[in-house]
Design a protein around this motif. Structure first.
Motif, short mmCIF file in Angstrom:
data_model
loop_
_atom_site.label_atom_id
_atom_site.label_comp_id
_atom_site.label_asym_id
_atom_site.label_seq_id
_atom_site.Cartn_x
_atom_site.Cartn_y
_atom_site.Cartn_z
N LEU A 99 0.24 1.60 -8.14
CA LEU A 99 1.16 1.21 -7.08
C LEU A 99 0.77 -0.30 -6.64
N LEU A 100 -0.33 -0.73 -6.55
CA LEU A 100 -0.68 -1.97 -6.26
C LEU A 100 -0.45 -3.01 -7.45
N ALA A 101 -0.21 -2.46 -8.75
CA ALA A 101 0.07 -3.17 -9.92
C ALA A 101 1.59 -3.78 -9.97
N ILE A 102 2.48 -2.99 -9.01
CA ILE A 102 3.94 -3.47 -8.98
C ILE A 102 3.68 -4.95 -8.60
N GLU A 103 4.49 -5.71 -9.47
CA GLU A 103 4.43 -7.05 -9.20
C GLU A 103 5.96 -7.56 -8.35
N SER A 104 7.20 -6.89 -8.30
CA SER A 104 8.23 -6.97 -7.87
C SER A 104 8.86 -5.92 -7.11
N ALA A 126 9.79 -13.33 2.48
CA ALA A 126 8.81 -12.31 2.15
C ALA A 126 9.47 -11.49 0.86
N PHE A 127 10.47 -12.13 0.44
CA PHE A 127 11.09 -11.78 -1.09
C PHE A 127 10.26 -12.42 -1.95
N ASP A 128 9.74 -11.81 -3.12
CA ASP A 128 9.50 -12.53 -4.29
C ASP A 128 10.69 -13.13 -5.04
N PRO A 129 10.41 -14.20 -5.97
CA PRO A 129 11.52 -14.68 -6.67
C PRO A 129 12.64 -13.89 -7.22
N VAL A 130 12.17 -12.72 -7.81
CA VAL A 130 12.85 -12.04 -8.45
C VAL A 130 13.67 -11.17 -7.79
N ASP A 131 12.89 -10.52 -6.59
CA ASP A 131 13.59 -9.84 -5.75
C ASP A 131 14.66 -10.45 -4.87
N LEU A 132 14.27 -11.54 -4.59
CA LEU A 132 15.35 -12.56 -3.86
C LEU A 132 16.63 -12.70 -4.68
N ALA A 133 16.45 -13.13 -5.99
CA ALA A 133 17.59 -13.36 -6.65
C ALA A 133 18.49 -12.30 -6.87
N ASP A 134 17.83 -11.17 -7.20
CA ASP A 134 18.53 -9.69 -7.49
C ASP A 134 19.21 -9.23 -6.15
N SER A 135 18.61 -9.44 -5.08
CA SER A 135 19.06 -8.90 -3.59
C SER A 135 20.20 -9.88 -3.15
N LEU A 136 20.00 -11.26 -3.49
CA LEU A 136 21.17 -12.01 -2.96
C LEU A 136 22.29 -11.98 -3.87
N ASN A 190 7.42 3.09 -4.26
CA ASN A 190 8.67 2.27 -3.76
C ASN A 190 8.28 1.45 -2.68
N PHE A 191 9.01 0.88 -1.86
CA PHE A 191 8.96 -0.26 -1.16
C PHE A 191 8.50 0.55 0.44
N TYR A 192 9.06 1.96 0.50
CA TYR A 192 8.91 2.76 1.45
C TYR A 192 7.49 2.94 1.73
N SER A 193 6.46 2.76 0.64
CA SER A 193 5.13 3.14 0.73
C SER A 193 4.42 2.04 1.81
N LEU A 194 5.29 0.96 2.01
CA LEU A 194 4.45 0.20 3.07
C LEU A 194 4.79 0.83 4.58
N TYR A 195 5.92 1.52 4.61
CA TYR A 195 6.09 2.26 5.89
C TYR A 195 5.20 3.51 5.84
N ARG A 196 4.80 4.06 5.05
CA ARG A 196 4.12 5.29 5.03
C ARG A 196 2.61 4.73 5.31
N ALA A 197 2.30 3.67 4.56
CA ALA A 197 0.84 3.07 4.98
C ALA A 197 0.59 2.58 6.46
N HIS A 198 2.12 2.12 6.91
CA HIS A 198 1.80 1.78 8.45
C HIS A 198 1.66 2.89 9.38
#
Length: 563
Positions: A328-333, A87-97, A287-295
């Motif tokens: 918010l939806l325009a955020i790519e990574s 579920a990580f996009d390529p940029v997020d994956l490289a940065d997080s790893l 921020n990514f917590y927006s997903l949990y707020r939506a949930h």
């Protein structure tokens, strides 16, 4: 966790969230670093990983040699139950790893107790490569890390945090695929039985019964099992335990909806929404917590619909749609549109549920139909159903064509949690086809389409709330009754209510007012009077909270509304 209240020192003073009484003593001379570490781990257990990282960073600012804080950053930046590596996009994956491996390397040279060094060493197994394209190695890392944490749990059997972290590692081996819903057995490759054993042991202790991670994970371990009700005690213990952690306020509702406690689910998620509003005031919405707020708002909509409460469902749907701005939806990574856009049209499902045909017809399409592609397709579906229900069949067929075109514009990457938008809207495709066929008097074709919709609905990957917002059997049963197929309708309602073994546990909706109404009518018409009395009493209680008259299991049964 020792049950003590974390104390705030000078650097920790000032307004912050109320995170309850969680505490884990770590090897630091700084009381303030201890406070921020505690906060970070609570947020990690609450799946607000960005806030967890900020807290761990604050602890490191106060105590740069605090290795366990670096462990916390690496833990929080990595994969989790709701965000697997894929579920990580390529940029997020490289940065997080890269960050996880760097923090763990630094942690190896800092100050740590023996148990903290063991935690750092175990977590390193989760990140076996620095190559973000080596998906096989990263996948193997899940199992190797789970093995390491399982061994640590055996070495430290009385450490409740290690129990929670071990269970977390085991569940993540097959996240959201823990049980085979058809058989009730563990799913292939799942280590849920081992995780459940650890969590059961923790819950047998006072500390475990007050531990946010243990309680949270127990709900996930049991929700898709054949006995989700076994997690009700854990759900009740979690309610209010961490007052300002929205996701933990919400989590009991995963069990509530499976047990027919629809009002409890609404209340839990409304409390979570209140907490989330405070979080947005402090941290903003991007921020990514927006997903949990939506949930959380999604859960309010879903539960209120089952309760027959149109006002609550519509208010939550509108609040959610307003949050999901183009900015918010325009955020790519991470790719926020892929994660969040499918929440926007929940109002359409509420209007279909309550038969608000003119409002559906009047619903405008979004200006940007590429960004809001799921929304556009869903609106065409809702309009099509409304036109069919109001006898405007030519317009219904036009909406059907527009739906098909809009559906084709939805990328495979667009999700509503565990289900793709395309898989969810495949159900809509058959529902709309069945609705039009029915209004055209082609009843056999209509029922065939609805049966196909039921099959697609039942076989969606497990999710909570379920991927399709209104059980397909509610429409099928209503139209069967309208055509006089009472016995068949009774079987449909009994299955939906979980009164026979037809459906897997996760596809049952115990005590929902819609099927209770349909089933009660069937029993009465079939002369099964003793059963009708029992179900009628249940229906009276369920209907008491509805804000509309419950006259059919679906608004598509027009005769019940005098149309």
């Amino acid at each position: 966790m020792d049950g003590a209240q974390s104390s705030d020192g000078p650097d920790a003073a000032g307004p912050y969230y109320d995170l309850g009484r969680y505490h884990r003593g770590v090897d630091t001379p700084s009381p303030d670093a201890q406070v921020w570490f505690d906060r970070g781990l609570v947020w990690a257990y609450a799946f607000n990983h960005e806030e967890a990282i900020r807290c761990f960073e604050r602890a490191l600012h106060l105590d740069p040699d605090l290795s366990i804080a670096r462990w916390g950053i690496a833990y929080a930046v990595g994969p989790n139950y709701n965000k697997a590596w894929e579920a990580f996009d390529p940029v997020d994956l490289a940065d997080s790893l890269g960050r996880a491996r760097a923090e763990l390397e630094l942690a190896a040279g800092g100050r740590a107790s023996a148990v903290e060094r063991d935690l750092i060493g175990a977590l390193a197994e989760r990140f076996p490569t620095d190559d973000p394209t080596d998906s096989d190695a990263l996948e193997v890392g899940h199992s190797v890390y789970a093995d390491a944490m399982s061994l640590l749990q055996q070495r430290y059997p009385d450490d409740i945090d290690i129990a929670a972290l071990a269970a977390d590692a085991l569940l993540n081996v097959t996240a959201w695929a823990l049980w085979d819903s058809r058989t009730g057995d563990p799913a292939p490759g799942s280590r849920v039985v081992e995780a459940k054993r650890i969590l059961d042991g923790a819950l047998a202790t006072p500390a475990g019964r007050q531990h946010p991670g243990v309680l949270h994970l127990y709900i996930h371990a049991m929700e898709m099992s054949a006995a989700p009700q076994d997690a009700l005690p854990a759900a009740d213990l979690l309610r209010g335990l961490v007052p300002d952690a929205g996701h933990l306020r919400h989590m009991p509702s995963h069990i509530d909806v499976l047990c027919g406690n629809y009002h409890d689910s609404v209340v839990a998620n409304q409390a979570a929404v209140q907490v989330d509003r405070r979080f947005v005031e402090r941290e903003g919405p991007l921020n990514f917590y927006s997903l949990y707020r939506a949930h959380n708002l999604h859960f309010v909509v879903y539960s209120a619909m089952f309760e027959g409460n149109s006002a609550v469902a519509l208010q939550a749907a509108d609040e959610l749609a307003a949050q999901l701005t183009p900015e918010l939806l325009a955020i790519e990574s991470p790719p926020m549109a892929d994660w969040l856009e499918a929440f926007v049209p929940l109002r359409v499902h509420v209007l279909v549920r309550f038969g608000r045909w003119q409002e559906l017809i009047d619903t405008p399409l979004p200006e940007d139909r590429d960004l809001y592609c799921t929304t556009a397709a869903t609106i065409h579906y809702g309009r099509g159903v409304a036109f069919a229900a109001t006898g405007r069949l030519a317009e219904a067929r036009a909406e059907r064509e527009a739906f098909t075109a809009a559906y084709e514009r939805i990328p495979d990457s667009r999700y509503l949690f565990n289900n793709t938008s395309r898989d969810i809207l495949a159900v809509a495709d058959q529902m709309l086809t069945g609705e039009i066929d029915y209004r055209e008097g082609r009843f056999d074709a209509a029922f065939a389409a609805l049966e196909r919709a039921i099959e697609l609905d039942d076989t969606l990957p497990y999710d909570e709330p379920w991927g399709w917002m209104q059980p397909t059997r509610h429409a099928y049963g209503a139209l069967l009754l309208e055509q006089g197929h009472v016995e068949r309708a009774a079987q449909v309602y009994a299955a939906d209510l979980g009164l026979d073994p037809t459906l897997s546990r996760s596809c049952q909706h115990p005590g929902n007012v819609w099927s209770l109404h349909g089933y009660h009518e069937c029993l009465t018409r079939l002369g099964r009077d003793a059963e009708a009395v029992i179900v009628g009493r249940q229906l009276e209680l369920a209907a008491a909270r509805a804000d509309v008259p419950i006259v059919a299991s679906c608004a598509c049964r027009l005769e019940a509304f005098g149309r």
